[in-house]
Scaffold this motif. Structure first.
Motif, PDB file in Angstrom:
ATOM      1  N   ILE A  39       0.896  -1.127   0.058  1.00 22.73           N
ATOM      2  CA  ILE A  39       0.122   0.007   0.054  1.00 22.73           C
ATOM      3  C   ILE A  39       0.861   1.230  -0.219  1.00 22.73           C
ATOM      4  N   ALA A  40       0.841   2.289  -0.878  1.00 18.54           N
ATOM      5  CA  ALA A  40       1.468   3.150  -0.935  1.00 18.54           C
ATOM      6  C   ALA A  40       0.717   4.434  -1.347  1.00 18.54           C
ATOM      7  N   SER A  41       1.235   5.593  -0.842  1.00 17.19           N
ATOM      8  CA  SER A  41       0.257   6.687  -0.921  1.00 17.19           C
ATOM      9  C   SER A  41       1.296   7.881  -0.721  1.00 17.19           C
ATOM     10  N   GLN A  42       0.972   9.073  -0.839  1.00 21.23           N
ATOM     11  CA  GLN A  42       1.874  10.281  -0.819  1.00 21.23           C
ATOM     12  C   GLN A  42       1.117  11.438  -0.039  1.00 21.23           C
ATOM     13  N   ALA A  43       1.866  12.209   0.441  1.00 22.46           N
ATOM     14  CA  ALA A  43       1.455  13.367   1.062  1.00 22.46           C
ATOM     15  C   ALA A  43       0.824  13.263   2.378  1.00 22.46           C
ATOM     16  N   PRO A  44       1.391  12.535   3.439  1.00 21.71           N
ATOM     17  CA  PRO A  44       0.679  12.261   4.631  1.00 21.71           C
ATOM     18  C   PRO A  44       0.452  13.680   5.398  1.00 21.71           C
ATOM     19  N   PRO A  58      -7.382   9.924   9.866  1.00 24.65           N
ATOM     20  CA  PRO A  58      -8.703   9.495   9.436  1.00 24.65           C
ATOM     21  C   PRO A  58      -8.461   8.671   8.139  1.00 24.65           C
ATOM     22  N   SER A  59      -7.394   8.804   7.205  1.00 24.27           N
ATOM     23  CA  SER A  59      -7.332   8.124   5.872  1.00 24.27           C
ATOM     24  C   SER A  59      -6.982   6.740   6.290  1.00 24.27           C
ATOM     25  N   ASP A  61      -8.165   5.228   8.978  1.00 20.88           N
ATOM     26  CA  ASP A  61      -9.409   4.573   9.498  1.00 20.88           C
ATOM     27  C   ASP A  61     -10.545   4.068   8.477  1.00 20.88           C
ATOM     28  N   ARG A  62     -10.365   4.940   7.170  1.00 24.80           N
ATOM     29  CA  ARG A  62     -11.127   4.525   6.070  1.00 24.80           C
ATOM     30  C   ARG A  62     -10.451   3.369   5.330  1.00 24.80           C
ATOM     31  N   LEU A  63      -9.017   3.596   5.188  1.00 25.15           N
ATOM     32  CA  LEU A  63      -8.471   2.262   4.591  1.00 25.15           C
ATOM     33  C   LEU A  63      -8.805   0.928   5.340  1.00 25.15           C
ATOM     34  N   ARG A  64      -8.707   1.005   6.616  1.00 24.51           N
ATOM     35  CA  ARG A  64      -8.945  -0.196   7.414  1.00 24.51           C
ATOM     36  C   ARG A  64     -10.486  -0.777   7.107  1.00 24.51           C
ATOM     37  N   ALA A  65     -11.418   0.416   7.156  1.00 22.10           N
ATOM     38  CA  ALA A  65     -12.891   0.070   7.024  1.00 22.10           C
ATOM     39  C   ALA A  65     -13.393  -0.838   5.744  1.00 22.10           C
ATOM     40  N   TRP A  66     -12.413  -0.430   4.734  1.00 21.96           N
ATOM     41  CA  TRP A  66     -12.591  -1.245   3.454  1.00 21.96           C
ATOM     42  C   TRP A  66     -12.209  -2.503   3.583  1.00 21.96           C
TER      43      TRP A  66
END
Length: 66
Positions: A39-44, A58-59, A61-66
């Motif tokens: 899992i890669a993302s940018q701009a924490p 919160p991002s 939380d959203r990821l784990r909810a998926w």
């Protein structure tokens, strides 16, 4: 494992965007050689930047909810 450690060290040392980052460079990373997914993302956000923990906001939380 040495290759992964070398790569993570290079990422931590990178300063390519330093002049454009208001909080300075601070790559947030967590890796294991045996991981089955990436899992890669940018701009924490500021919370992740301060804690150094990936998706500690919160991002996450959203990821784990998926």
């Amino acid at each position: 494992m040495a290759d992964l450690d070398d790569l993570l060290g290079e990422i931590r040392a990178c300063r390519a965007c330093e002049a454009h980052l208001p909080l300075g460079p601070g790559p947030v990373q967590q890796a294991q050689a045996g991981a089955r997914i990436l899992i890669a993302s940018q701009a924490p956000g500021t919370r992740v930047h301060a804690s150094g923990l990936p998706f500690d906001d919160p991002s996450g939380d959203r990821l784990r909810a998926w």
